[in-house]
Design a protein around this motif. Structure first.
Motif, PDB file in Angstrom:
ATOM      1  N   GLU A  90       0.784  -1.284  -0.175  1.00 30.03           N
ATOM      2  CA  GLU A  90      -0.152  -0.025  -0.110  1.00 30.03           C
ATOM      3  C   GLU A  90       0.877   1.358  -0.020  1.00 30.03           C
ATOM      4  O   GLU A  90       1.975   1.365   0.660  1.00 30.03           O
ATOM      5  CB  GLU A  90      -0.771   0.024   1.281  1.00 30.03           C
ATOM      6  N   VAL A  92       0.944   5.021   0.863  1.00 31.26           N
ATOM      7  CA  VAL A  92       0.259   5.986   1.717  1.00 31.26           C
ATOM      8  C   VAL A  92       1.127   7.487   1.163  1.00 31.26           C
ATOM      9  O   VAL A  92       2.255   7.235   1.016  1.00 31.26           O
ATOM     10  CB  VAL A  92       0.563   6.115   3.204  1.00 31.26           C
ATOM     11  N   ARG A  94       1.177  11.633   1.744  1.00 23.76           N
ATOM     12  CA  ARG A  94       0.705  12.547   2.996  1.00 23.76           C
ATOM     13  C   ARG A  94       1.268  13.983   2.511  1.00 23.76           C
ATOM     14  O   ARG A  94       2.336  14.112   2.105  1.00 23.76           O
ATOM     15  CB  ARG A  94       1.584  12.376   4.505  1.00 23.76           C
ATOM     16  N   ALA A  98      -0.746  13.711   9.938  1.00 26.26           N
ATOM     17  CA  ALA A  98      -1.969  13.310  10.832  1.00 26.26           C
ATOM     18  C   ALA A  98      -1.767  11.715  11.106  1.00 26.26           C
ATOM     19  O   ALA A  98      -0.942  11.180  10.773  1.00 26.26           O
ATOM     20  CB  ALA A  98      -3.396  13.356   9.909  1.00 26.26           C
ATOM     21  N   GLY A  99      -2.754  11.218  11.749  1.00 28.91           N
ATOM     22  CA  GLY A  99      -2.657   9.727  12.032  1.00 28.91           C
ATOM     23  C   GLY A  99      -1.319   9.379  12.536  1.00 28.91           C
ATOM     24  O   GLY A  99      -0.774   9.679  13.599  1.00 28.91           O
ATOM     25  N   SER A 100      -1.119   8.243  11.981  1.00 25.58           N
ATOM     26  CA  SER A 100      -0.145   7.238  12.563  1.00 25.58           C
ATOM     27  C   SER A 100       1.497   8.001  12.470  1.00 25.58           C
ATOM     28  O   SER A 100       2.305   8.012  13.151  1.00 25.58           O
ATOM     29  CB  SER A 100       0.159   5.885  11.636  1.00 25.58           C
ATOM     30  N   ASP A 129      -0.976  -4.672   8.660  1.00 28.20           N
ATOM     31  CA  ASP A 129       0.119  -3.872   7.585  1.00 28.20           C
ATOM     32  C   ASP A 129       1.062  -2.926   7.798  1.00 28.20           C
ATOM     33  O   ASP A 129       0.944  -1.897   8.302  1.00 28.20           O
ATOM     34  CB  ASP A 129      -0.928  -2.789   7.105  1.00 28.20           C
ATOM     35  N   ASP A 175      -3.905  13.180   3.696  1.00 27.67           N
ATOM     36  CA  ASP A 175      -3.265  12.032   3.384  1.00 27.67           C
ATOM     37  C   ASP A 175      -4.218  10.954   2.875  1.00 27.67           C
ATOM     38  O   ASP A 175      -5.662  11.045   2.972  1.00 27.67           O
ATOM     39  CB  ASP A 175      -2.512  11.335   4.504  1.00 27.67           C
ATOM     40  N   TYR A 176      -3.497   9.951   2.238  1.00 25.67           N
ATOM     41  CA  TYR A 176      -4.501   8.824   1.770  1.00 25.67           C
ATOM     42  C   TYR A 176      -3.678   7.424   1.395  1.00 25.67           C
ATOM     43  O   TYR A 176      -2.595   7.713   1.029  1.00 25.67           O
ATOM     44  CB  TYR A 176      -5.193   9.327   0.362  1.00 25.67           C
ATOM     45  N   LYS A 177      -4.333   6.773   1.017  1.00 24.38           N
ATOM     46  CA  LYS A 177      -3.496   5.415   0.810  1.00 24.38           C
ATOM     47  C   LYS A 177      -4.264   4.770  -0.623  1.00 24.38           C
ATOM     48  O   LYS A 177      -5.329   4.723  -1.221  1.00 24.38           O
ATOM     49  CB  LYS A 177      -4.230   4.148   1.730  1.00 24.38           C
ATOM     50  N   ASP A 196     -13.219   6.725   3.019  1.00 22.01           N
ATOM     51  CA  ASP A 196     -12.845   5.564   4.057  1.00 22.01           C
ATOM     52  C   ASP A 196     -11.224   5.554   4.134  1.00 22.01           C
ATOM     53  O   ASP A 196     -10.509   5.207   5.150  1.00 22.01           O
ATOM     54  CB  ASP A 196     -13.075   4.191   3.392  1.00 22.01           C
ATOM     55  N   GLY A 197     -10.434   5.888   2.863  1.00 19.29           N
ATOM     56  CA  GLY A 197      -8.969   5.838   2.740  1.00 19.29           C
ATOM     57  C   GLY A 197      -8.275   7.112   2.765  1.00 19.29           C
ATOM     58  O   GLY A 197      -7.271   6.927   2.186  1.00 19.29           O
ATOM     59  N   CYS A 198      -8.808   8.158   2.757  1.00 20.44           N
ATOM     60  CA  CYS A 198      -8.510   9.604   2.459  1.00 20.44           C
ATOM     61  C   CYS A 198      -8.708  10.392   3.801  1.00 20.44           C
ATOM     62  O   CYS A 198      -9.903  10.418   4.208  1.00 20.44           O
ATOM     63  CB  CYS A 198      -8.802  10.347   1.432  1.00 20.44           C
ATOM     64  N   ARG A 199      -7.824  11.071   4.220  1.00 23.90           N
ATOM     65  CA  ARG A 199      -8.091  12.198   5.304  1.00 23.90           C
ATOM     66  C   ARG A 199      -8.438  13.647   4.458  1.00 23.90           C
ATOM     67  O   ARG A 199      -7.770  13.922   3.824  1.00 23.90           O
ATOM     68  CB  ARG A 199      -7.323  12.485   6.278  1.00 23.90           C
ATOM     69  N   ARG A 215     -13.724   6.688  13.340  1.00 22.18           N
ATOM     70  CA  ARG A 215     -12.714   6.213  14.339  1.00 22.18           C
ATOM     71  C   ARG A 215     -12.752   6.788  15.591  1.00 22.18           C
ATOM     72  O   ARG A 215     -12.590   6.147  16.501  1.00 22.18           O
ATOM     73  CB  ARG A 215     -11.396   6.549  13.502  1.00 22.18           C
TER      74      ARG A 215
HETATM   75  N1  UDP Z   1      -5.309   4.112   5.303  1.00 23.16           N
HETATM   76  C1  UDP Z   1      -6.146   3.235   4.660  1.00 23.16           C
HETATM   77  N2  UDP Z   1      -6.061   1.920   5.058  1.00 23.16           N
HETATM   78  C2  UDP Z   1      -4.975   1.426   5.945  1.00 23.16           C
HETATM   79  C3  UDP Z   1      -4.256   2.420   6.466  1.00 23.16           C
HETATM   80  C4  UDP Z   1      -4.231   3.744   5.939  1.00 23.16           C
HETATM   81  O1  UDP Z   1      -6.972   3.522   4.012  1.00 23.16           O
HETATM   82  O2  UDP Z   1      -5.041   0.090   6.134  1.00 23.16           O
HETATM   83  C5  UDP Z   1      -5.466   5.428   5.100  1.00 23.16           C
HETATM   84  C6  UDP Z   1      -5.932   6.199   6.226  1.00 23.16           C
HETATM   85  O3  UDP Z   1      -7.299   6.421   5.924  1.00 23.16           O
HETATM   86  C7  UDP Z   1      -5.467   7.581   5.882  1.00 23.16           C
HETATM   87  C8  UDP Z   1      -3.973   7.276   5.501  1.00 23.16           C
HETATM   88  O4  UDP Z   1      -4.112   6.220   4.811  1.00 23.16           O
HETATM   89  O5  UDP Z   1      -5.921   8.614   4.986  1.00 23.16           O
HETATM   90  C9  UDP Z   1      -2.748   7.226   6.466  1.00 23.16           C
HETATM   91  O6  UDP Z   1      -3.202   6.403   7.452  1.00 23.16           O
HETATM   92  P1  UDP Z   1      -2.283   6.348   8.898  1.00 23.16           P
HETATM   93  O7  UDP Z   1      -0.983   5.654   8.341  1.00 23.16           O
HETATM   94  O8  UDP Z   1      -2.044   7.790   9.431  1.00 23.16           O
HETATM   95  O9  UDP Z   1      -2.867   5.372   9.667  1.00 23.16           O
HETATM   96  P2  UDP Z   1      -4.297   5.512  10.608  1.00 23.16           P
HETATM   97  O10 UDP Z   1      -4.121   6.640  11.383  1.00 23.16           O
HETATM   98  O11 UDP Z   1      -5.383   5.325   9.868  1.00 23.16           O
HETATM   99  O12 UDP Z   1      -4.011   4.332  11.652  1.00 23.16           O
END
Ligand code: UDP
Length: 234
Positions: A90, A92, A94, A98-100, A129, A175-177, A196-199, A215
């Motif tokens: 995958e 990502v 950014r 944000a997030g992780s 993942d 950010d997005y995946k 679902d997969g984008c902020r 979340r």
């Molecule tokens: N994301 C996703 N699927 C995953 C992991 C991340 O769609 O399995 C997307 C998530 O929605 C965000 C971006 O990828 O837009 C970055 O995610 P992050 O690594 O910050 O992880 P999270 O905070 O979602 O655990």
């Protein structure tokens, strides 16, 4: 195109074969999960909204020369897509912390990155993942150097196109995946591009318009997805 047999059921989507071995049906569900499936729920109408949002975005990307698996929208919850051999990496992208990333490096959410940051993750549910780098991807055979080059170049191109697209519609693409796969020897953008997969943050208020509302139990989740659909259709 009729669905024939279920070949995969994931957290948010189900895939079916069709009479054409090169094409499959991607069905969008209302189920939502977060934190590696530990949090489960339903977002009313999410499947319909995500199918429409993703259709709009794939069509827009195709119009700008990005090759995707999208063929056509079939009905409210289903799109016809090219069958891919999914590359289990995958990507990502950014633009804003944000997030992780915010947790991993203890950087405040909202910090603007001076260049887009790309990250790779190994697609594996049992392992949750894990983050990997190019060496891991190549040495363990998840993707070739050429595939990684194409995925990274496409991710940066998509980022330019979609950052401008959302900006014109009052939304920040935080950010997005992205996921990719191979179809007839070609690397195509696959999966979905949805909240679902984008902020996605409102440009004026920075209010969250994506799955973080689910979340983090912020409420008004369906309304946020509806608003994203309205804006991307404008
Ligand atoms: N994301 C996703 N699927 C995953 C992991 C991340 O769609 O399995 C997307 C998530 O929605 C965000 C971006 O990828 O837009 C970055 O995610 P992050 O690594 O910050 O992880 P999270 O905070 O979602 O655990």
């Amino acid at each position: 195109m009729e669905k024939i047999e279920k070949i995969y059921e994931g957290k948010a989507k189900t895939l079916y074969t069709t009479s054409d071995p090169d094409l499959i049906v991607q069905h969008f569900k209302d189920e939502a999960t977060a934190f590696d499936g530990k949090k489960k729920g339903t977002i009313e109408q999410k499947g319909v909204l995500n199918n429409k949002i993703s259709t709009r975005i794939f069509k827009y990307l195709e119009s700008k020369g990005v090759k995707t698996h999208f063929v056509e929208m079939l009905n409210d919850r289903e799109m016809l897509v090219k069958k891919l051999r999914i590359i289990p990496v995958e990507v990502v992208v950014r633009n804003i912390v944000a997030g992780s990333l915010s947790k991993r490096l203890a950087i405040e959410e909202g910090a603007v990155l001076k260049e887009p940051v790309l990250e790779l993750f190994y697609k594996s549910d049992p392992l949750g993942d894990p983050m990997i780098n190019r060496c891991h991807a190549m040495v363990f055979g998840f993707a070739t150097a050429e595939e990684l080059d194409q995925m990274e170049a496409t991710a940066l191109k998509v980022n330019k196109i979609l950052s401008a697209f959302f900006d014109e519609r009052g939304i920040i693409l935080v950010d997005y995946k992205l996921e990719f796969g191979v179809h007839k020897g070609e690397v195509l953008l696959g999966d979905e591009i949805t909240p679902d997969g984008c902020r996605l943050w409102d440009k004026q208020t920075h209010e969250k318009m994506d799955k973080d509302r689910f979340r983090r139990d912020l409420g008004k989740v369906e309304e946020a997805y509806q608003e994203v659909l309205k804006k991307v259709m404008s």
